[in-house]
Design a protein around this motif. Sequence first.
Motif: not given
Length: 335
Positions: A16-34
């Motif tokens: 995910y961190q290699q995705e050029l279109t990523a505007t939301l950090g993966f840490d935020r995704i993790l937080e969103a799912v607990g």
Amino acid sequence: MTRISANRLRHAAQVYQQELTATLGFDRILEAVGIEPQILAEQNARVDLQREAAALETACEALDDPTFAARAGLATPGAKTLLAYLAQASDNVGQVFRFAQRYYALEDPDLRFDLDGDESEPTICLSSDILSAHQFPRHREFLVFGLYKRTQQIAGPGFGEMSVLLECADEEFCARLAKLAECEVTGVQAVNGVKLPVGGFEHEITTSDAALRAHLLKHGDERLAQQQQGRTGLSAKVIKLVRSRLPGNLPSGDEVAKELCMTRRTLTRKLSDEGTNFKSLVETARCDLAKRLLLGTDSIAQVAFLLDFADQAAFSVAFKRWTGATPAVFRKAKS
């Protein structure tokens, strides 16, 4: 809920961190799912399967790209687990998957490999009593294409062409996945898995080592023996109980709670702790049985009756919500 190694999720985060279109950090995704983001920095970290699945779904939504999960699966690196070492020491591909059926619970007790078809032309299917394919389709694609990549790595060159089978009813999306994986991807299937080439189980592993294999098997059996007996989660028990009543009248939540010797409130609380609820588990049981019944000779109206729906229309609406295809389309695709 049974917790699994965070290695798969850690890999997905790296992709995910290699995705050029990523505007939301993966840490935020993790937080969103607990999930606490720092857990991925811990070598032996473990996460809940449901939350792993939710993180993959959320990542696809954040990128606005439903193919991300499959791409992450295809980027699966070589593993350093008991099963990975057993695969290298095995005589042939068939032996690899028989060991996988036996020992995969050591890595992930909530997922298993099932063998569909026959020994000469097998399909290796991923299944779970806890996590249904219609619940988290992107996560299932992550696992299936990861299985596809690992099979390529294990078998080596000269193995022959494999194909991927998915429940997905979106032909255009399946075509996109086929282009990514450079293999045939067939949708509207009753299973999610990888179809091996004819004679695939007999394909020899060049690194076969009988002495090492014997040592690894002894170690694996010792670990299995150490696992807690009866560690099946409440979710699996509920699904098993509901399935035992089908075809027929669905049990209510109160009836299931009573049979499991607890109050309805306790049942609800414990299922919530496992990241699910009674309604979702009932739908899982109904969906799985519906697909099996539709492969038989019963009419769609009869299947609806057997699954305790008020009428065929109500069943059709529910089945399309579960799988993305109507019962008629699903049956036609499998005929």
